[in-house]
Design a protein around this motif. Structure first.
Motif: not given
Length: 310
Positions: A113-132
């Protein structure tokens, strides 16, 4: 199964191609957003998915809204078993969701359920996630909340832009979507409810979201630039005009510059942040083409006391 594929942008094309190449299921039609104005002439242009479907000789449906009676009637006539979806771009009403026997199955570019919505990839990069990763799930009326059929993981590399990451996920996810269709058909896959913990949302990134705050740490500046590339494009201001930031690099060894203060060397441009400096690598001034930041700085001749972001 008989499928109706729903998708609009370039990132959805690999999934359509994969379904066609696999050959196990019939793609009877494609649903996509209506033609939209593009380019300097603002002429109407078909979506990348529509263009690919037309090349393949597949019927293309372009409803203004997916609740349009004519569209729903045609969908019932086609009678799909399942509707795979990749970045279609419109909310599906219950009346449409109920038509295919196996529902509408979305390929979403995050580990739900991480990053539900229109821009999951952008938010993952901005948040500093290491894995998506990517997930296939059964669409419900809630926001990306339906039960999940399958997932895959993808490492976010230190210099990945959202464009880089999305391209990899589009191709890897295409295989996941094909496997999901196969598993639904043969009964080997059952959708599993999403966890109730770990829910994060990823609304569309606005132009204002993409404005760099030089008072934040260098790592944050770098992530915002990478996460907003290629769209909507990270930016700051210089002499009252917008300056697009295409690529930057944190410079941990330099911490003598105040936030937004530039230092122009012979072949480099450093800017202070809330921690250490970043080096501007590629920028684009208003009305200009992208250029190396050092070339831009030589052209504008930054004076003493000038600050980015003002």
């Amino acid at each position: 199964m008989k499928l109706v594929f729903a998708g609009t942008p370039e990132v959805a094309v690999p999934a359509l191609d994969a379904l066609l190449a696999a050959g196990r299921h019939e793609v009877a039609a494609v649903v996509t957003r209506p033609d939209a104005p593009a380019g300097r002439g603002r002429r109407l242009v078909a979506s990348p998915v529509a263009e690919r479907a037309e090349e393949a000789g597949i019927e293309v449906l372009k409803p203004a809204k997916p609740r349009d009676p004519e569209f729903l009637e045609r969908l019932r006539e086609i009678a799909p078993d399942c509707c795979p979806v990749v970045a279609y771009g419109a909310l599906l009403p219950r009346v449409a969701l109920d038509i295919p026997a196996h529902g509408w199955v979305n390929l979403h570019f995050s580990l739900l359920p991480a990053w539900r919505g229109a821009a999951p990839v952008q938010h993952a990069v901005v948040a500093g996630d290491e894995i998506t990763g990517a997930s296939t799930f059964l669409i419900e009326e809630g926001l990306d909340s339906g039960p999940v059929y399958g997932t895959l993981t993808e490492t976010i590399r230190p210099i990945d832009t959202s464009g880089d990451l999305l391209t990899r996920l589009a191709f890897a996810g295409a295989g996941l979507l094909v496997a999901t269709m196969d598993g639904i058909e043969d009964g080997s896959l059952k959708a599993v409810p999403q966890p109730t913990e770990g829910i994060t949302v990823a609304p569309k990134i606005t132009v204002e979201d993409a404005r760099v705050d030089w008072g934040t740490p260098a790592l944050r500046v770098d992530r915002v630039v990478r996460g907003c590339t290629p769209a909507p494009g990270a930016w700051t201001t210089f002499r009252g005009e917008r300056l697009k930031l295409i690529q930057v690099r944190p410079v941990p060894e330099r911490s003598d510059l105040a936030p937004g203060v530039p230092a122009v060397g012979k072949n480099d441009v450093h800017v202070g942040t809330g921690s250490h400096a970043v080096e501007l690598l590629w920028v684009q001034a208003q009305g200009k083409k992208p250029m190396k930041a050092a070339d831009w700085a030589r052209g504008v001749r930054i004076g003493e006391g000038e600050i980015l972001g003002r």
